[in-house]
Every structure is written in C-alpha cells, then in structure tokens.
Design an enzyme around this catalytic site. Structure first.
Site, PDB file in Angstrom:
ATOM      1  N   LYS A 250       6.712   0.817  -7.530  1.00 24.39           N
ATOM      2  CA  LYS A 250       6.008   1.574  -6.501  1.00 24.39           C
ATOM      3  C   LYS A 250       6.096   0.801  -5.196  1.00 24.39           C
ATOM      4  O   LYS A 250       5.610  -0.316  -5.099  1.00 24.39           O
ATOM      5  CB  LYS A 250       4.552   1.765  -6.927  1.00 24.39           C
ATOM      6  CG  LYS A 250       3.755   2.561  -5.941  1.00 24.39           C
ATOM      7  CD  LYS A 250       2.486   3.071  -6.552  1.00 24.39           C
ATOM      8  CE  LYS A 250       1.413   2.007  -6.590  1.00 24.39           C
ATOM      9  NZ  LYS A 250       0.133   2.545  -7.033  1.00 24.39           N
TER      10      LYS A 250
ATOM     11  N   VAL B  35       8.078   6.073  -5.705  1.00 23.40           N
ATOM     12  CA  VAL B  35       8.142   5.371  -6.983  1.00 23.40           C
ATOM     13  C   VAL B  35       9.557   5.472  -7.515  1.00 23.40           C
ATOM     14  O   VAL B  35      10.126   6.567  -7.585  1.00 23.40           O
ATOM     15  CB  VAL B  35       7.177   5.995  -8.005  1.00 23.40           C
ATOM     16  CG1 VAL B  35       7.356   5.307  -9.345  1.00 23.40           C
ATOM     17  CG2 VAL B  35       5.748   5.839  -7.543  1.00 23.40           C
TER      18      VAL B  35
ATOM     19  N   GLY C 293       9.104   9.702  -8.186  1.00 22.97           N
ATOM     20  CA  GLY C 293       7.862  10.291  -7.712  1.00 22.97           C
ATOM     21  C   GLY C 293       7.635   9.904  -6.267  1.00 22.97           C
ATOM     22  O   GLY C 293       8.138   8.881  -5.794  1.00 22.97           O
ATOM     23  N   VAL C 294       6.893  10.737  -5.577  1.00 22.76           N
ATOM     24  CA  VAL C 294       6.593  10.457  -4.183  1.00 22.76           C
ATOM     25  C   VAL C 294       5.106  10.675  -3.965  1.00 22.76           C
ATOM     26  O   VAL C 294       4.538  11.622  -4.490  1.00 22.76           O
ATOM     27  CB  VAL C 294       7.373  11.422  -3.253  1.00 22.76           C
ATOM     28  CG1 VAL C 294       7.141  11.048  -1.795  1.00 22.76           C
ATOM     29  CG2 VAL C 294       8.842  11.392  -3.585  1.00 22.76           C
TER      30      VAL C 294
ATOM     31  N   GLY D  64       1.652   9.694  -1.082  1.00 25.78           N
ATOM     32  CA  GLY D  64       1.323   9.380   0.288  1.00 25.78           C
ATOM     33  C   GLY D  64       1.646   7.953   0.675  1.00 25.78           C
ATOM     34  O   GLY D  64       1.982   7.673   1.820  1.00 25.78           O
ATOM     35  N   PHE D  65       1.566   7.076  -0.271  1.00 23.05           N
ATOM     36  CA  PHE D  65       1.749   5.659   0.034  1.00 23.05           C
ATOM     37  C   PHE D  65       3.205   5.270   0.084  1.00 23.05           C
ATOM     38  O   PHE D  65       3.547   4.183   0.489  1.00 23.05           O
ATOM     39  CB  PHE D  65       1.107   4.847  -1.081  1.00 23.05           C
ATOM     40  CG  PHE D  65       1.741   5.197  -2.359  1.00 23.05           C
ATOM     41  CD1 PHE D  65       1.297   6.280  -3.076  1.00 23.05           C
ATOM     42  CD2 PHE D  65       2.878   4.540  -2.779  1.00 23.05           C
ATOM     43  CE1 PHE D  65       1.949   6.672  -4.218  1.00 23.05           C
ATOM     44  CE2 PHE D  65       3.526   4.943  -3.913  1.00 23.05           C
ATOM     45  CZ  PHE D  65       3.059   6.003  -4.634  1.00 23.05           C
ATOM     46  N   GLY D  66       4.086   6.090  -0.433  1.00 22.04           N
ATOM     47  CA  GLY D  66       5.491   5.707  -0.517  1.00 22.04           C
ATOM     48  C   GLY D  66       6.132   6.323  -1.745  1.00 22.04           C
ATOM     49  O   GLY D  66       5.703   7.377  -2.220  1.00 22.04           O
TER      50      GLY D  66
ATOM     51  N   ASP E  48      -9.891  10.231 -10.820  1.00 19.78           N
ATOM     52  CA  ASP E  48      -8.869  11.256 -10.716  1.00 19.78           C
ATOM     53  C   ASP E  48      -8.223  11.489 -12.067  1.00 19.78           C
ATOM     54  O   ASP E  48      -7.017  11.369 -12.241  1.00 19.78           O
ATOM     55  CB  ASP E  48      -7.835  10.871  -9.662  1.00 19.78           C
ATOM     56  CG  ASP E  48      -7.045  12.082  -9.170  1.00 19.78           C
ATOM     57  OD1 ASP E  48      -7.452  13.224  -9.489  1.00 19.78           O
ATOM     58  OD2 ASP E  48      -6.028  11.894  -8.486  1.00 19.78           O
TER      59      ASP E  48
END
Ligand SMILES: *[C@@H]1O[C@H](CO)[C@@H](O)[C@H](O)[C@H]1NC(C)=O
Ligand SMILES: *[C@@H]1O[C@H](CO)[C@@H](O)[C@H](O)[C@H]1NC(C)=O
Ligand SMILES: *[C@@H]1O[C@H](CO)[C@@H](O)[C@H](O)[C@H]1NC(C)=O
Ligand SMILES: *[C@@H]1O[C@H](CO)[C@@H](O)[C@H](O)[C@H]1NC(C)=O
Ligand SMILES: *[C@@H]1O[C@H](CO)[C@@H](O)[C@H](O)[C@H]1NC(C)=O
Ligand SMILES: *[C@@H]1O[C@H](CO)[C@@H](O)[C@H](O)[C@H]1NC(C)=O
Ligand SMILES: *[C@@H]1O[C@H](CO)[C@@H](O)[C@H](O)[C@H]1NC(C)=O
Length: 875
Positions: free
Chosen positions: A557, A543, A536-537, A539-541, A653
C-alpha cells in the site's frame, strides 16, 4: 593419652567401616533396583505457601513454608514504593472453602504493582519453577479478572495471563536454566488489575534431565542446543497407567493418565508389570528421567494378531502452534516374551520419528527403560495439535504386529523473544516479526488488503470533503474507507503519545515494526509500481500486488507521496498495526519510509474480499458451511480487536469488502488500521456532521448520537451476516424501496417469519433449520436498535459456532451438503462449543501469537494447564 588416641582411632576406623558398609549397601540396593540413584536432593528448594501465615504440608510430604518467611525475598518496584498501596496485600479464603482443596490453594498473595521475589540460588543450572493459581473469592478483589505477566530475569513465563474460570486450579510448570546466583520472579499486573499467586516452587532439577541433543522431526536430523531453551511442561502422561503423583516421583512431577488424549482408545490395551521388573540401564534412562511406575505400565495395540492389525495408536494434544516443542517418549518393552519380537514405527505429527524401533536391541534386554527426545518445530504443527503415533512395522514379518508407549512428555520451548507465552520479551519489547516474517509466515496475497489505514485516509480528509460522497458500493473502492474519528476522547488508543513521537523514535522504541523494506526492494517487487500490479485504489493511494525476492506475495500500500501531513498518521498506523496480531486480522509485514514514501507491506490475501464470493462475480459460490466458517473467523478477528487490548479497538468499517480470504478461505479482517486511531491533532479536521462509514452498514445509534462503541461494529457485522445469508448487497438501490436496505428488509422478513424467502437460493436447500435459526437469531440481535441490546462479538461468535455445530450434526445425518463439509465433524458438539467459548475468552496475548504459523486457532489452545487440580485429587 596414647590409649585415648588409640581408642579414638579405633572408633574412627570402625566408623569408617560402617560408613563403607552403608555405602556399599546403598550401591548394592541401587544395583538391584536398576543401577541408578533414584533420589535427588535439590540444592535449591523454595516452596512458598503464598499469602498464608502457616506452613502447609502436602500429600507427598513436602512442606510449603509460610509467606512471612519469604518476606525478605520480596520487593516491590522502587518507583511505586512511596505509595502505601504498592505493598502487596495477601488474602485468605474463608473457611467455607471445600476441604478437598489442596491447602496451597487456600491462600494467595496479591500484588497491586510490579513486584518481585529475589531468590538466592546456591547451585546454578536447571530449576523447576512451578506456579499454582486459583482465583479465590474476596470482597475487595476479583481475582478472576486479574490479568498479569510473570517473568524471570530473562524469560517470560506468562504474559497477560488470567484465570477466568474460578472452578479450576491452574498449575504451571517450567524448567529453566538459572545462570546467576539469584532468580528474580517478577509479577506485573496489567493496568487496573492485580496479580496473584497461590504457591511457588523453585527447586533445583538434575542438570542431565534434559540433554543438549535431540532429534529434530522436521526437517529430520539432529537438534543441538536444547540447553539454550527454557521449557514449559505442557503435558506429562503415564501412558496406560494411573496418575503418578509427586509422592512417587522423586522430582515431584505429576504424570497424568493418557486416556483423554487417545484418539481411538478402543484400539489400545493397558499392560502393567510389577515395578520391580523394571531394570534401569547402565547409561540412559534413570529413575530421575521417569520413575518406575511410568515404565511399568504401557498401552499396546488391542487384539494384535488378528486379521487386520495394522493401525496406529494415536495421542493428540492441543498446543499453542506458535511454539516449538520438545517431545520425550518413554518406552520399555514389557510386552514381549523374547528379544527382537517387537518392531514398531514412531510418528510425530505424521512424520516418522523412528522407523522399526527395536527396543530389545537398543537396550539389550526386556523391561529396560528407554527414552527418546524429539524437537518438533512450530512450522510442523499444522493444526494446533501434537500428534504422537506408534504403529507396527509392516515390513518386518517375523513379529506379531504390536506397538507400545509407556510415557509421554510435551514441553514448550521458549521462542526467540525468550518467552513461553507470547511475543514480548522479558524487558517488555515486542519481538513479533523479528525472525523474518516473510520466511516464517505463510504470507498470503492480499487484494483487498487493508487499504483503509485511517491514518492515511485522514491525511486526505481535506480532499475527501470536496469529493462527491460515494453512493452505495463502488467496486473499485474496495479498499477505501472514509470513516473519521468522531469523538476524540474515545479515539485514545494511541493517545497523545503518537502525536509527539518521531518516526525514528518509534523505530527505536523497541516496538518491533516488522521488516524494513528499501524502496528498491519494493520497486523490484512491483516492477517499479507497474499499473498492472495495482489491485486496489483508495483515497490514500494505490495497492499493488508485489512479489518479494523469495517469491512471497505481498500487498503493498503506497501512500500518496504528494501529501506532506500524513507522516504522523503513517507512523500511527504502523505503530497500531504492529501491535495487532491475530490469525483473523490481516498482518502488517513491514514498511518503507525512504525518500518520504509511506509504504506499508501486508500479507497478500489470495482470494480477495468476501463480497466477491457472495455476489456480483463469477467466482464459485460458497457452501453454507464455508460461509459460517468465514463469519466465525471474521467474528474472531473483531472479538480480538474489541477485547484484545486494554482499551479495545473499534473497527468502524466492518463490511464484506473488508473481510478478506486467504487461499484456504480463512477470513481475515482488514482495514482495522483506521480503527479509533484518532490523534488529538485531528480535532481540527473533525467535522461534526461527518458521520461516515459505509452506507448500509452504519449503526443507526452511532448516526444519531455520534458515539462510537464496539456495538457499532456489532451492528455492521449483523449486516454482514445477512449479506452472507442472502448474497445481496447491504444497499441495493435497484430494488423496490422497502428492499433497498438489507438490514431493514431482513428484520422485516424475519419478523413476518419469511426469512426463508430471502436466503441465497444456491444454499437455501442445504441449511438445516436449527442452524438457520441460530444464525438468524445472532444476526438479528446484532441489528438491535440500541447498542446495549446488541450482543458482544464474543456472544456472536458463540452463536455462530453453535450454528456451525447444528449444521455439522445435521449434515452427518443427512449428507445434503457434505460436498462442502469441513473436517471437524468428528468432535462432539458439547466439546466444540465449550472449546470455542474458551477460545472466545482468549486474551490478546494468547491469540497474538497465532500469526506466525498458519494453523487453525480452532484447535483449542487449552486456556489452563492440562494438569488441573481435579486430577490431583483423583487419587
Ligand atoms: C497477611 O500476611 C501477614 C503476614 O505476611 C499476616 O500477618 C496477615 O494475617 C495476613 N492477612 C490475611 C488477611 O491473611
Ligand atoms: C470477576 O471477573 C470476571 C471476569 O472478568 C467476571 O466474569 C465476573 O463476573 C467478575 N465477578 C465479580 C464478582 O465481579
Ligand atoms: C545453563 O547455562 C549455562 C550458561 O549458559 C551453561 O553453561 C549450562 O550448560 C546450562 N545448563 C543446562 C543444564 O542447560
Ligand atoms: C506409589 O508408591 C507406593 C509405594 O511407595 C505404591 O504403593 C503405589 O502404588 C504407588 N502409586 C502409583 C500410582 O504408582
Ligand atoms: C500411522 O501413522 C502414520 C503417520 O501419520 C501414517 O503414515 C501411517 O499410514 C499410519 N499407519 C496406519 C496403518 O494407519
Ligand atoms: C524452527 O524452524 C525455524 C525455521 O526453519 C527456525 O528458524 C527455528 O530456529 C526453528 N526452531 C526450533 C526450536 O528448532
Ligand atoms: C489435526 O490433525 C490431526 C492429524 O493430522 C487430525 O487427526 C485432526 O483431526 C486435525 N484436527 C483438526 C481440528 O483439524
């Protein structure tokens, strides 16, 4: 003079003769009665009738002394003593109380602040601590909402405990080893709450009551070191007999009848013999281990001797599965006519405890008590129940098939935090992940893992602001979340504390942050952060899926190392996440901050986001029942977030990509790291128009008023419910305009009575009307325009449980969807629903434990002790 002396000597001699004869008689009586002393005089014996100016004499003859007599033992926390309100108040129930209530429960003592009793101990060793609670009604205090913690010097007895049900008297019983010359019993109310207690017993117990040695069930073997554990009595049953009250038990124990715990009571037959037939052996069981009345009754197999007598007698008791238990089984062969007629197997949670138990050989006779201790490790408690079974040995032909059990005790063993309730130790530190989570947890792999650390995202706010706002779904961004804290006054969960704390201060604060990983370990786990391992991608970086040395899969992560301002947020997230533990929340396992890396390691969720199981993938569709169970799981997780801590946490969310499934389809909410984690420093980056969330899920009220409440999560969850029912995205721009927004469309269709039309065709035929109605009702209520009109997550949970029940009973009658049917049909609706209401009311600490073991919290940890007062009064 001489004559006087002689007379005195004579009298002395006669006296000693009398004493001798008395002693002899006593011994003789003992021998006749079974050879062991049947009474025990406790060296320490404190019985406190809290809050009452009067002594109370209870049925068994014991006197609970009035509260004022213990005033000198009671102290409040010195820090608070300056305030007059810090003195504990007492409260009495008005005389309108039912006269059937035990006198002990008529009064209580209330503590406003941390307060303690310090009892001098004459004889160190095992002691009973028994606590009585009943939330009396009072004008100024609502004891039903009192939440508090009770600890001894080194053991946590109760953590975040409350007695919500004002119809129940709660009795808690502990057996702890006191090693010093005093015992401190500390009552700590939670913030804005009080603590209370109705009566306290602190009484010496015989040291040999619990021996150091037992049999371990799993793995099979010896268990040494029981002396190192504090015990809490969970169940104590007089199998096959009536209640045995403190009156008939010299250690003032209560033995309840076993009926309600028998899985198939029709298969059992009570047997009873006169108590004078019971012969205690020379070594082994004594009347202190269990009184005559326990051994003189038993359950045996009904109709043994018929054609197919081969079944087990089974007792099932719910327990908190994060603890290990000492299980003591009492046997006494009161059914056989001769020696060596009775052979049977004993199983504990399906594992053979004793095979071909032959009581008459062990005890060299009949009607001789025998007991056996087993330690059941938490890891062997698969679904929150302790299951005891006895059944005939099939390979011994000489005997009539039969099996018996006379008594049963289940005692909780303190955990490594020294706690009998939760994972905090008595000094208040959290020990949740201490014992190597990667070993003890069934860590699952987590694709969609909690990418959304608010904190990490926040550090990228600047970037995000320039970024094109994503439209609708972006599969790649499964993990991304773009919520910003809108109202920093509500974002106080972490308060300003987190701002100033340095990372090492968090680490050293005693709060256990899980395992520390070295960068190299994580490099190895991900083949040096191989792009192929990226799942997974955000905004923070990125996974990564990683595999630890022991084979455990984890989701890793990795924060973007180029960002320098994220360290605070990173710490914040660790701090927040490490406090959140729930079976339905994705768990943080550990972290790494080496070389200014910001890496979080989570449990891996093998089956990924719920959304992928609903539409847009080739995964097999979920049955209606599975969907309900998943929604229930997610609702539990959210309910815990909302209610589990003093301030409550808002997820912000909620969506189907943030509900992840493990390999058993157990739903866990992820991304809660971003919830409400708004350090004040973020004010600067706070953009007033930045109502962010996932489109299609966004609470309209939140949007309008920019005020975030739990009800915003409820709204989003309503969208999730329709998404699950209809198997389509919350927003689908490809559809005609009136259908784009699922929430609107579903409400509209439902209003027209056309909800059937929009149900996922794959499951449409399998849903019962009742189940559907309940479910849609819940979903629709969630979508109410105004937050106040929406139900709480607890209510939603209740509705979903009912929907599941309504489906369950229907599918039994009409096996339409049995193909997917779960295993929990064999329970009456009422019971299940009631249990789930209880489960919904569970407090944070009760649920917090559940992460350690992969078991269902469906199994209904009983909120109160099994020994309610009603049963005392049943005599
Ligand atoms: C509280 O306890 C004190 C003694 O400890 C007693 O004198 C007083 O009457 C009690 N108050 C109530 C309301 O019971
Ligand atoms: C007391 O607290 C309980 C639990 O929080 C609540 O259900 C009940 O309504 C409250 N009772 C009163 C009189 O406030
Ligand atoms: C209680 O603890 C002391 C000190 O650890 C130990 O020596 C003693 O055997 C224990 N007693 C029991 C009954 O566990
Ligand atoms: C308790 O003991 C009394 C005699 O002391 C006996 O009559 C009674 O049946 C016993 N009760 C039970 C439940 O065993
Ligand atoms: C009795 O229970 C044990 C353990 O659960 C099981 O292995 C065994 O097959 C059962 N026996 C019968 C006859 O059902
Ligand atoms: C249960 O098993 C775990 C792991 O094997 C072990 O660390 C723990 O000490 C055991 N607990 C008890 C009470 O036996
Ligand atoms: C728990 O396990 C026991 C035995 O393994 C079984 O009888 C029972 O139905 C299970 N309960 C649930 C809720 O799965």
């Amino acid at each position: 003079m001489g004559g006087g002396t002689r007379t005195r000597r004579l009298i002395e001699r006669q006296l000693s003769l009398v004493v001798f004869i008395l002693l002899f008689l006593t011994c003789f009586v003992d021998v006749v009665l079974g050879g062991s002393s049947s009474s025990f005089t406790p060296a320490d014996n404190y019985l406190v009738n809290c809050g009452s100016p009067n002594d109370a004499v209870v049925d068994d003859g014991r006197t609970f002394k009035s509260d004022p007599q213990f005033a000198s033992y009671l102290s409040t926390d010195e820090d608070i003593l300056t305030s007059i309100t810090s003195f504990p108040n007492n409260v009495s129930l008005s005389s309108s109380a039912s006269s059937s209530v035990l006198p002990l429960y008529l009064t209580a003592r209330i503590f406003h602040h941390e307060s303690m009793y310090r009892f001098p101990i004459i004889r160190p060793g095992r002691h009973w601590i028994r606590l009585h609670f009943y939330p009396l009604t009072h004008l100024s205090y609502n004891l039903s909402s009192a939440t508090f913690t009770i600890t001894t010097d080194d053991i946590v007895l109760l953590h975040g405990f409350s007695v919500k049900d004002s119809t129940k008297m709660v009795f808690k019983e502990y057996l702890i080893n006191i090693t010093s010359d005093k015992l401190t019993l500390k009552f700590s109310p939670m913030k804005n709450s009080v603590a209370f207690v109705n009566a306290i017993e602190l009484v010496s117990a015989p040291d040999d009551l619990i021996s150091d040695l037992a049999s371990a069930v799993s793995p099979v073997g010896d268990f040494n070191g029981l002396n190192n554990y504090a015990l809490e009595v969970s169940y104590r049953l007089n199998v096959g007999g009536p209640i045995v009250t403190p009156k008939n038990d010299t250690l003032s124990r209560t033995w309840l009848p076993d009926g309600q715990f028998m899985v198939f009571p029709e298969g059992a037959k009570n047997v009873a013999v006169p108590t004078d037939m019971i012969q205690y052996p020379k070594g082994g069981a004594t009347p202190l281990i269990a009184p005559y009345w326990v051994y003189a009754t038993a359950d045996q197999m009904a109709d043994s001797g018929t054609a197919d007598p081969n079944f087990n007698l089974t007792w099932e008791m719910s327990v908190d599965p994060s603890f290990s238990y000492l299980i003591r089984l009492h046997f006494c062969d009161i059914v056989s006519k001769g020696l060596n007629e009775l052979y049977f197997n004993v199983y504990v949670n399906g594992i053979t405890g004793v095979s071909s138990l032959d009581l008459s050989t062990l005890t060299s006779g009949l009607a001789i008590p025998y007991y056996k201790d087993f330690v059941l490790n938490a890891s062997a408690i698969s679904n929150g129940t302790v299951v005891i079974q006895v059944g005939p040995t099939s390979n011994v032909q000489s005997s009539l098939p039969n099996a018996i059990l006379n008594g049963l005790e289940v005692m909780k063993l303190s955990n490594s935090a020294g706690s009998l309730d939760g994972l905090f130790s008595s000094d208040g530190t959290y020990r949740g992940l201490k014992s190597g989570p990667t070993v003890t947890m069934k860590v699952a792999a987590g694709i969609g893992l909690a990418l959304g650390a608010v904190a990490l995202l926040l550090l990228l706010i600047g970037i995000l602001r320039w970024q094109k706002r994503p439209k609708g779904y972006e599969k790649q961004k499964t993990f991304s979340s773009w919520l910003l804290p809108l109202n920093s006054s509500q974002c106080s969960f972490l308060s300003s504390k987190s701002k100033s704390t340095t990372f090492s201060s968090i680490v050293n604060s005693g709060l256990n942050l899980g395992r520390y990983f070295t960068l190299n370990e994580l490099r190895d786990a991900t083949k040096n952060f191989d792009e192929k391992a990226v799942v997974g991608v955000g905004g923070f970086g990125k996974v990564y899926l990683g595999e630890l040395e022991d084979g455990t899969k984890v989701a890793i992560k990795r924060g973007n190392p180029s960002s320098s301002q994220g360290i605070n947020e990173f710490q914040t997230e660790i701090q927040l996440l490490s406090k959140l533990r729930h079976r339905h929340l994705v768990s943080l396992i550990g972290y790494c901050d080496e070389q200014s890396e910001m890496i979080l390691v989570y449990e891996y969720m093998a089956y990924g986001p719920l959304r992928d199981h609903l539409y847009g993938s080739t995964l097999p569709p979920l049955s209606w029942r599975q969907r309900l169970e998943i929604c229930i799981g997610a609702a539990r997780g959210l309910h815990y977030l909302h209610t589990g801590s003093t301030q409550g946490i808002i997820h912000r969310d909620v969506k189907t990509t943030n509900i992840l499934l493990d390999e058993n389809f157990v739903a866990k909410v992820s991304d809660f790291g971003l919830s409400k984690a708004g350090p004040a420093s973020l004010d600067q980056t706070h953009v007033s128009t930045a109502v962010k969330g996932s489109f299609g899920y966004l609470d309209p009220e939140y949007f309008r008023r920019q005020q975030l409440t739990e009800k915003s999560d409820v709204y989003s969850f309503g969208v999730v419910l329709f998404e699950v029912l209809c198997a389509r995205p919350a927003l689908d721009p490809a559809l005609p305009r009136d259908q784009v927004n699922l929430a609107e469309f579903a409400k509209q269709q439902n209003a027209k009575g056309c909800i059937q039309k929009i149900i996922d065709p794959i499951i449409a035929g399998t849903i019962t009307q009742e189940s559907l109605t309940k479910y849609v009702e819940a979903a629709e209520k969630c979508l109410a325009e105004y937050g106040v009109d929406r139900p709480s997550m607890g209510d939603v949970l209740w509705h979903l449980e009912s929907a599941l029940q309504l489906q369950g009973t229907a599918s039994a009658a009409n096996s339409a969807d049995n193909q997917y049917a779960g295993e929990d049909d064999d329970e009456s609706d009422g019971k299940k629903i009631k249990r789930d209401i209880e489960a919904a009311g569970k407090s944070i600490e009760e649920t917090r434990d559940e992460m350690v073991v992969d078991v269902s919290d469906d199994s209904g940890v009983v909120v109160a002790s099994p020994m309610f007062l009603e049963t005392f009064q049943g005599r």
